[in-house]
Design a protein around this motif. Sequence first.
Motif, PDB file in Angstrom:
ATOM      1  N   VAL A   1     -10.616 -20.944   1.737  1.00 46.83           N
ATOM      2  CA  VAL A   1     -10.276 -21.355   3.100  1.00 46.83           C
ATOM      3  C   VAL A   1     -11.343 -20.875   4.086  1.00 46.83           C
ATOM      4  O   VAL A   1     -11.061 -20.660   5.253  1.00 46.83           O
ATOM      5  N   THR A   2     -12.582 -20.734   3.597  1.00 45.60           N
ATOM      6  CA  THR A   2     -13.642 -20.167   4.430  1.00 45.60           C
ATOM      7  C   THR A   2     -14.159 -21.130   5.482  1.00 45.60           C
ATOM      8  O   THR A   2     -14.705 -20.693   6.486  1.00 45.60           O
ATOM      9  N   ASP A   3     -14.003 -22.440   5.290  1.00 44.43           N
ATOM     10  CA  ASP A   3     -14.474 -23.413   6.269  1.00 44.43           C
ATOM     11  C   ASP A   3     -13.275 -23.987   7.008  1.00 44.43           C
ATOM     12  O   ASP A   3     -12.543 -24.818   6.471  1.00 44.43           O
ATOM     13  N   PRO A   4     -13.048 -23.558   8.266  1.00 48.76           N
ATOM     14  CA  PRO A   4     -11.858 -24.007   8.989  1.00 48.76           C
ATOM     15  C   PRO A   4     -11.862 -25.504   9.308  1.00 48.76           C
ATOM     16  O   PRO A   4     -10.823 -26.076   9.611  1.00 48.76           O
ATOM     17  N   SER A   5     -13.027 -26.167   9.220  1.00 49.63           N
ATOM     18  CA  SER A   5     -13.076 -27.598   9.514  1.00 49.63           C
ATOM     19  C   SER A   5     -12.771 -28.461   8.290  1.00 49.63           C
ATOM     20  O   SER A   5     -12.655 -29.672   8.387  1.00 49.63           O
TER      21      SER A   5
ATOM     22  N   PHE B   1     -10.667 -16.203   1.239  1.00 49.44           N
ATOM     23  CA  PHE B   1      -9.816 -16.705   0.186  1.00 49.44           C
ATOM     24  C   PHE B   1      -8.358 -16.449   0.546  1.00 49.44           C
ATOM     25  O   PHE B   1      -8.045 -15.562   1.325  1.00 49.44           O
ATOM     26  N   LEU B   2      -7.515 -17.222  -0.087  1.00 46.59           N
ATOM     27  CA  LEU B   2      -6.072 -17.085   0.070  1.00 46.59           C
ATOM     28  C   LEU B   2      -5.468 -17.187  -1.328  1.00 46.59           C
ATOM     29  O   LEU B   2      -5.900 -18.026  -2.125  1.00 46.59           O
ATOM     30  N   ALA B   3      -4.512 -16.347  -1.637  1.00 44.99           N
ATOM     31  CA  ALA B   3      -3.846 -16.395  -2.937  1.00 44.99           C
ATOM     32  C   ALA B   3      -2.351 -16.539  -2.730  1.00 44.99           C
ATOM     33  O   ALA B   3      -1.793 -15.991  -1.789  1.00 44.99           O
ATOM     34  N   HIS B   4      -1.732 -17.309  -3.617  1.00 47.04           N
ATOM     35  CA  HIS B   4      -0.275 -17.425  -3.580  1.00 47.04           C
ATOM     36  C   HIS B   4       0.242 -17.612  -4.992  1.00 47.04           C
ATOM     37  O   HIS B   4      -0.474 -18.053  -5.884  1.00 47.04           O
ATOM     38  N   THR B   5       1.496 -17.255  -5.184  1.00 43.63           N
ATOM     39  CA  THR B   5       2.115 -17.433  -6.493  1.00 43.63           C
ATOM     40  C   THR B   5       2.749 -18.812  -6.568  1.00 43.63           C
ATOM     41  O   THR B   5       3.118 -19.397  -5.542  1.00 43.63           O
ATOM     42  N   SER B   6       2.877 -19.315  -7.776  1.00 41.19           N
ATOM     43  CA  SER B   6       3.520 -20.611  -7.972  1.00 41.19           C
ATOM     44  C   SER B   6       5.022 -20.479  -7.702  1.00 41.19           C
ATOM     45  O   SER B   6       5.572 -19.376  -7.707  1.00 41.19           O
TER      46      SER B   6
END
Length: 86
Positions: A17-21, A1-6
Amino acid sequence: FLAHTSHDLTAVQVWDVTDPSADARTIRPPLSHHPRSGTRVEFSADGRYLVTARETDTILWHTASGAQVTPPLSLPFASSLEFDPT
């Protein structure tokens, strides 16, 4: 997973984002309890939990569901976040 703020710092979005394809995809609506300054985020080692912090409080979330695990904890001015690996 990836987290970001607005861009306006009012929400935290979590991406799978676990599947790079494949293209990254959001896993649920943004976590939006933290208006302004909700900029500190940290995942647990197993990815099951996410903690967010702002100037006045800290919240533990269930990553997959987006449910709050704890009510806002009064931990003002948390400058860093870390999970105990045990």
